[in-house]
Write a protein that holds these residues in place. Structure first.
Motif, PDB file in Angstrom:
ATOM      1  N   PRO A   1      30.436  38.936  32.575  1.00 54.09           N
ATOM      2  CA  PRO A   1      31.032  39.030  33.761  1.00 54.09           C
ATOM      3  C   PRO A   1      32.588  38.945  33.921  1.00 54.09           C
ATOM      4  CG  PRO A   1      29.978  36.831  33.756  1.00 54.09           C
ATOM      5  CD  PRO A   1      29.801  37.547  32.649  1.00 54.09           C
ATOM      6  N   THR A   2      33.284  39.554  34.765  1.00 51.23           N
ATOM      7  CA  THR A   2      34.572  39.769  34.818  1.00 51.23           C
ATOM      8  C   THR A   2      35.120  39.467  36.349  1.00 51.23           C
ATOM      9  OG1 THR A   2      36.851  40.753  34.748  1.00 51.23           O
ATOM     10  CG2 THR A   2      34.941  42.033  35.175  1.00 51.23           C
ATOM     11  N   ILE A   3      34.687  40.024  37.412  1.00 48.60           N
ATOM     12  CA  ILE A   3      34.947  39.594  38.699  1.00 48.60           C
ATOM     13  C   ILE A   3      33.838  39.379  39.632  1.00 48.60           C
ATOM     14  CG2 ILE A   3      37.387  40.531  38.314  1.00 48.60           C
ATOM     15  CD1 ILE A   3      34.869  42.421  40.702  1.00 48.60           C
ATOM     16  N   ILE A   4      33.989  38.668  40.921  1.00 46.00           N
ATOM     17  CA  ILE A   4      32.971  38.637  41.765  1.00 46.00           C
ATOM     18  C   ILE A   4      33.847  39.050  43.138  1.00 46.00           C
ATOM     19  CG2 ILE A   4      31.639  37.035  43.204  1.00 46.00           C
ATOM     20  CD1 ILE A   4      31.532  35.037  40.777  1.00 46.00           C
ATOM     21  N   TYR A   5      32.916  40.165  43.741  1.00 52.59           N
ATOM     22  CA  TYR A   5      33.190  40.715  44.953  1.00 52.59           C
ATOM     23  C   TYR A   5      32.208  40.479  45.911  1.00 52.59           C
ATOM     24  CZ  TYR A   5      30.678  44.992  43.956  1.00 52.59           C
ATOM     25  OH  TYR A   5      29.614  45.863  43.644  1.00 52.59           O
TER      26      TYR A   5
END
Length: 348
Positions: free
Chosen positions: A124-128
């Motif tokens: 994982p890289t980002i959470i939106y």
């Protein structure tokens, strides 16, 4: 020229060629979604990595089509080294064997990332988030809960909802009183699906359906709707760029992830991992939040984020109190059937 001299020159040329080949093998081609999001990656990851390592990064863009990844892998000509994928692609690509399993030991283990965000074949890289918002210039004391999105008596007017069952079914159940940690458990039953559609029935005549991410801010700005579901970054962008006064309601937000995946047949696995390790450092993930309002997937990045930035992120402790994490396995197993029912419901 003597034979010895010729042999020496040939060896030197071979060494230079081999060295050039090794350098070229380290160059990376990284594919993402374009727009403001890829620009944030360029500032936080690509430029700093090239400055640090002298490794050239070639950027490409796509629209998330797994068919492009599949065709590349099956042809035996993998040209992309790392790909930014959504959760559904991470799951499907792993099931099909076109994405490589991730060695999480290279990142210090799965527990370094926000709980529930790691995938077998993608890091994982980002959470939106998908949230809903309203125009605070038009509504002074606005809605505060996910139930308010469905309360047309207290909050009359049109709502903008995305034209998909994804998100809408979860929102409907939470608005109907289902606890966050029970939403997918309920949605896995026929009775739960019926309950979600029954709740959607209560607002159906008041819905304006959107299909492109740019639409919700436009609908709010024009006054065509009083509330709109949207991706949190779109609302943040409208406030920052267009000087809007849109207010996000974080209650019941549906969190999702973007992840780095490595396609099968990648030309330099070690070089790709070296970049992903850099991009998965707390400092660099915190750096990305300066350019786009998505939360870092690495838990240790949060303390590196300035308070005035953190308050706008879906992962901020205050915003994430009632967040629901997307279940990509559920949607992988049930998405086609639910989309058919949703489309039939729309046509009724």
């Amino acid at each position: 020229m003597s034979k010895t001299t010729i042999r020496t020159a040939a060896l030197a040329l071979a060494a230079l060629t081999l060295g050039a080949g090794s350098a070229l093998a380290q160059d990376l081609t990284i594919t993402s979604w374009g727009g403001a999001y890829q620009k944030s990656q360029d500032e936080a990851y690509f430029k700093p990595y090239t400055a640090k390592t002298k490794i050239k990064i070639t950027q490409e863009e796509y629209n998330g089509e797994i068919s492009k990844i599949r065709a590349m892998v099956e042809s035996g000509k993998t040209t992309w080294d790392a790909i930014d994928v959504d959760a559904a692609t991470a799951q499907q690509g792993c099931d099909e064997g076109i994405l490589l399993p991730i060695d999480y030991s290279k990142f210090g283990g799965k527990d370094k990332f926000v709980k529930g965000s790691t995938f077998e074949c993608a890091v994982p890289t980002i959470i939106y988030s998908t949230i809903y918002a309203y125009d605070a210039d038009k509504i002074k004391d606005g809605p505060k809960t996910i139930a308010d999105l469905f309360d047309t008596k207290k909050w009359p007017g049109k709502r903008a909802l995305q034209k998909t069952p994804f998100g809408n079914l979860e929102f409907a159940l939470m608005a109907d009183g289902v606890p966050v940690d029970k939403v997918y458990e309920v949605l896995k039953t026929k009775e739960g699906v019926d309950r979600a559609f029954k709740k959607l029935d209560t607002v159906k005549k008041d819905v304006v359906w959107w299909e492109a991410g740019a639409q919700p801010p436009q609908l709010l700005a024009s006054g065509e709707v009083v509330m709109a579901t949207a991706w949190n970054g779109r609302i943040f962008g409208a406030n920052k760029t267009d000087k809007r006064n849109f207010k996000i309601v974080w209650d019941g937000q549906l969190q999702d992830w973007d992840l780095w995946a490595i396609p099968k047949g990648v030309k330099s696995l070690d070089a790709t991992y070296a970049f992903l390790q850099f991009a998965s450092s707390p400092e660099q993930q915190a750096e990305q939040t300066k350019y786009i309002s998505y939360g870092p997937a690495l838990a240790a990045a949060t303390p590196h984020i300035a308070p005035d930035i953190l308050k706008d992120l879906p992962t901020a402790p205050e915003n994430a109190k009632t967040a629901l994490a997307n279940d990509p396995v559920f949607w992988g197993d049930n998405g086609e059937e639910l989309r058919k029912r949703f489309n039939t419901w729309l046509a009724q």
